[in-house]
Scaffold this motif. Sequence first.
Motif, PDB file in Angstrom:
ATOM      1  N   VAL A  53      26.794  48.679  29.959  1.00 54.12           N
ATOM      2  CA  VAL A  53      27.629  48.101  28.909  1.00 54.12           C
ATOM      3  C   VAL A  53      27.777  49.137  27.803  1.00 54.12           C
ATOM      4  CG1 VAL A  53      26.967  45.710  29.385  1.00 54.12           C
ATOM      5  CG2 VAL A  53      25.611  47.058  27.768  1.00 54.12           C
ATOM      6  N   GLY A  54      28.650  48.880  26.862  1.00 54.77           N
ATOM      7  CA  GLY A  54      28.810  49.774  25.737  1.00 54.77           C
ATOM      8  C   GLY A  54      27.758  49.528  24.666  1.00 54.77           C
ATOM      9  N   ALA A  55      27.685  50.444  23.733  1.00 54.26           N
ATOM     10  CA  ALA A  55      26.780  50.287  22.586  1.00 54.26           C
ATOM     11  C   ALA A  55      27.520  49.497  21.518  1.00 54.26           C
ATOM     12  CB  ALA A  55      26.345  51.654  22.077  1.00 54.26           C
ATOM     13  N   ASP A  56      27.853  48.259  21.836  1.00 59.04           N
ATOM     14  CA  ASP A  56      28.671  47.442  20.943  1.00 59.04           C
ATOM     15  C   ASP A  56      28.192  45.994  20.978  1.00 59.04           C
ATOM     16  OD1 ASP A  56      29.658  46.498  23.425  1.00 59.04           O
ATOM     17  OD2 ASP A  56      31.312  47.921  23.395  1.00 59.04           O
ATOM     18  N   ALA A  57      28.836  45.157  20.184  1.00 58.38           N
ATOM     19  CA  ALA A  57      28.402  43.764  20.072  1.00 58.38           C
ATOM     20  C   ALA A  57      28.562  43.010  21.389  1.00 58.38           C
ATOM     21  CB  ALA A  57      29.196  43.066  18.972  1.00 58.38           C
ATOM     22  N   PHE A  58      29.646  43.302  22.132  1.00 63.56           N
ATOM     23  CA  PHE A  58      29.813  42.649  23.428  1.00 63.56           C
ATOM     24  C   PHE A  58      28.661  43.007  24.364  1.00 63.56           C
ATOM     25  CE2 PHE A  58      34.747  42.106  23.296  1.00 63.56           C
ATOM     26  CZ  PHE A  58      34.586  40.997  22.478  1.00 63.56           C
ATOM     27  N   GLY A  59      28.229  44.272  24.323  1.00 61.96           N
ATOM     28  CA  GLY A  59      27.102  44.689  25.145  1.00 61.96           C
ATOM     29  C   GLY A  59      25.834  43.941  24.796  1.00 61.96           C
ATOM     30  N   ASP A  60      25.604  43.748  23.494  1.00 62.50           N
ATOM     31  CA  ASP A  60      24.436  42.970  23.045  1.00 62.50           C
ATOM     32  C   ASP A  60      24.492  41.555  23.614  1.00 62.50           C
ATOM     33  OD1 ASP A  60      23.655  45.150  21.515  1.00 62.50           O
ATOM     34  OD2 ASP A  60      24.519  44.360  19.660  1.00 62.50           O
ATOM     35  N   GLN A  61      25.672  40.946  23.548  1.00 69.29           N
ATOM     36  CA  GLN A  61      25.826  39.575  24.027  1.00 69.29           C
ATOM     37  C   GLN A  61      25.642  39.481  25.535  1.00 69.29           C
ATOM     38  OE1 GLN A  61      29.631  39.126  21.355  1.00 69.29           O
ATOM     39  NE2 GLN A  61      29.113  37.107  22.130  1.00 69.29           N
ATOM     40  N   MET A  62      26.156  40.480  26.260  1.00 68.18           N
ATOM     41  CA  MET A  62      26.024  40.461  27.711  1.00 68.18           C
ATOM     42  C   MET A  62      24.557  40.474  28.127  1.00 68.18           C
ATOM     43  SD  MET A  62      29.038  40.266  29.069  1.00 68.18           S
ATOM     44  CE  MET A  62      28.333  40.394  30.686  1.00 68.18           C
ATOM     45  N   ILE A  63      23.792  41.394  27.548  1.00 75.91           N
ATOM     46  CA  ILE A  63      22.380  41.521  27.920  1.00 75.91           C
ATOM     47  C   ILE A  63      21.601  40.279  27.497  1.00 75.91           C
ATOM     48  CG2 ILE A  63      20.264  42.823  27.465  1.00 75.91           C
ATOM     49  CD1 ILE A  63      21.999  45.353  27.380  1.00 75.91           C
ATOM     50  N   ALA A  64      21.870  39.772  26.294  1.00 78.88           N
ATOM     51  CA  ALA A  64      21.161  38.583  25.825  1.00 78.88           C
ATOM     52  C   ALA A  64      21.442  37.384  26.729  1.00 78.88           C
ATOM     53  CB  ALA A  64      21.572  38.274  24.386  1.00 78.88           C
ATOM     54  N   GLY A  65      22.694  37.244  27.178  1.00 73.92           N
ATOM     55  CA  GLY A  65      23.039  36.122  28.044  1.00 73.92           C
ATOM     56  C   GLY A  65      22.347  36.190  29.393  1.00 73.92           C
ATOM     57  N   LEU A  66      22.298  37.392  29.983  1.00 76.00           N
ATOM     58  CA  LEU A  66      21.605  37.550  31.262  1.00 76.00           C
ATOM     59  C   LEU A  66      20.112  37.254  31.121  1.00 76.00           C
ATOM     60  CD1 LEU A  66      23.329  40.811  32.522  1.00 76.00           C
ATOM     61  CD2 LEU A  66      23.420  38.600  33.664  1.00 76.00           C
ATOM     62  N   ALA A  67      19.505  37.806  30.062  1.00 73.23           N
ATOM     63  CA  ALA A  67      18.072  37.600  29.843  1.00 73.23           C
ATOM     64  C   ALA A  67      17.757  36.120  29.649  1.00 73.23           C
ATOM     65  CB  ALA A  67      17.609  38.415  28.640  1.00 73.23           C
ATOM     66  N   GLU A  68      18.654  35.402  28.985  1.00 72.56           N
ATOM     67  CA  GLU A  68      18.447  33.976  28.750  1.00 72.56           C
ATOM     68  C   GLU A  68      18.363  33.203  30.064  1.00 72.56           C
ATOM     69  OE1 GLU A  68      20.828  30.235  26.642  1.00 72.56           O
ATOM     70  OE2 GLU A  68      21.348  32.307  26.123  1.00 72.56           O
ATOM     71  N   HIS A  69      19.072  33.687  31.069  1.00 70.91           N
ATOM     72  CA  HIS A  69      19.048  33.018  32.380  1.00 70.91           C
ATOM     73  C   HIS A  69      17.963  33.580  33.302  1.00 70.91           C
ATOM     74  CE1 HIS A  69      22.579  30.709  31.448  1.00 70.91           C
ATOM     75  NE2 HIS A  69      23.302  31.782  31.224  1.00 70.91           N
ATOM     76  N   GLY A  70      17.117  34.458  32.783  1.00 66.41           N
ATOM     77  CA  GLY A  70      15.987  34.954  33.560  1.00 66.41           C
ATOM     78  C   GLY A  70      16.273  36.197  34.379  1.00 66.41           C
ATOM     79  N   VAL A  71      17.419  36.854  34.151  1.00 62.74           N
ATOM     80  CA  VAL A  71      17.755  38.071  34.882  1.00 62.74           C
ATOM     81  C   VAL A  71      17.059  39.265  34.228  1.00 62.74           C
ATOM     82  CG1 VAL A  71      19.624  39.613  35.590  1.00 62.74           C
ATOM     83  CG2 VAL A  71      19.970  37.129  35.582  1.00 62.74           C
TER      84      VAL A  71
END
Length: 299
Positions: free
Chosen positions: A61-79
């Motif tokens: 992902v990029g070093a941007d807010a969308f990238g932060d959201q992508m990683i946080a969303g995956l982690a929330e689901h246990g990925v």
Amino acid sequence: MSKVIVFGSLNMDLSIESDHMPNLGETIIGRGFITNPGGKGANQAVAAAKMGAAVCMLGAVGADAFGDQMIAGLAEHGVTCEYITRSESCPTGVAIITRVCGDNFITIDAGANASTRIDAVRRALDEVAEPGDVFLAQLECDYETTWAALAEACKRGLYVAINPAPAHEIPEAVLPCLDLVVVNEGECEMMTGIYPADATSARAAADKLKESGVGCVAITLGARGSMVFCSNETIESVPPKTRAIDTTCAGDTYIGAMVAGYARGLSLADSVALATKASAMATTKVGAQQSIPTLAEVE
């Protein structure tokens, strides 16, 4: 239980509903705008995790807010997100989605998804992969990296699966590396020259892929369900009736659930049944990852 290792795309979906697609130069009024973490790779990783599998995501992902959201969303689901890299030179991938009458039209800017090279995939596999794990890929990342990654996973004794979407030919040398290919009608026709209009044509298409060295072929048929051809076993699955609102993530849910079933040691029939029910449920909610049901909800 085996792990599911997904090498694939991570996109932020920007989705809006309209009564029809605008004509060239036309501006129309839409409604129901949402932003939602998506990308075929990330969607399939979340689906596998929600279906009870241990999942590791490889991608960028990029070093941007969308990238932060992508990683946080995956982690929330246990990925597991340890092997998702942050690109300083490319933004996070974006998908522009127009929803029309329960179906969707999608345009993608790959962004950082195209930046991952095979060395990064090898390093991740060195640390996390074990024989018997599932390796799952799609075609929203760099093609050459994807072909090399599939071959690398095969060499390491992983169960190798691919969803060749967006539709693109797979090199002949790569096909024997594939234990499972999951295609929809359009992808099936592009790869084989045969449109799966019925059971006979679906079997002919699957046979053509299997003659090229593919182990198992699953053809998804929208509201008609799916047909899966594996060794001497053929499974036809019809989904339960639902009120479809948004089909954006139905295919990704099917694939993630299929490989989760394999990783959890389910039979092929039970894996297909799980995938069929989960994908049908995903059409009843708007969005990508937020529309994927949990295993408890499916059961």
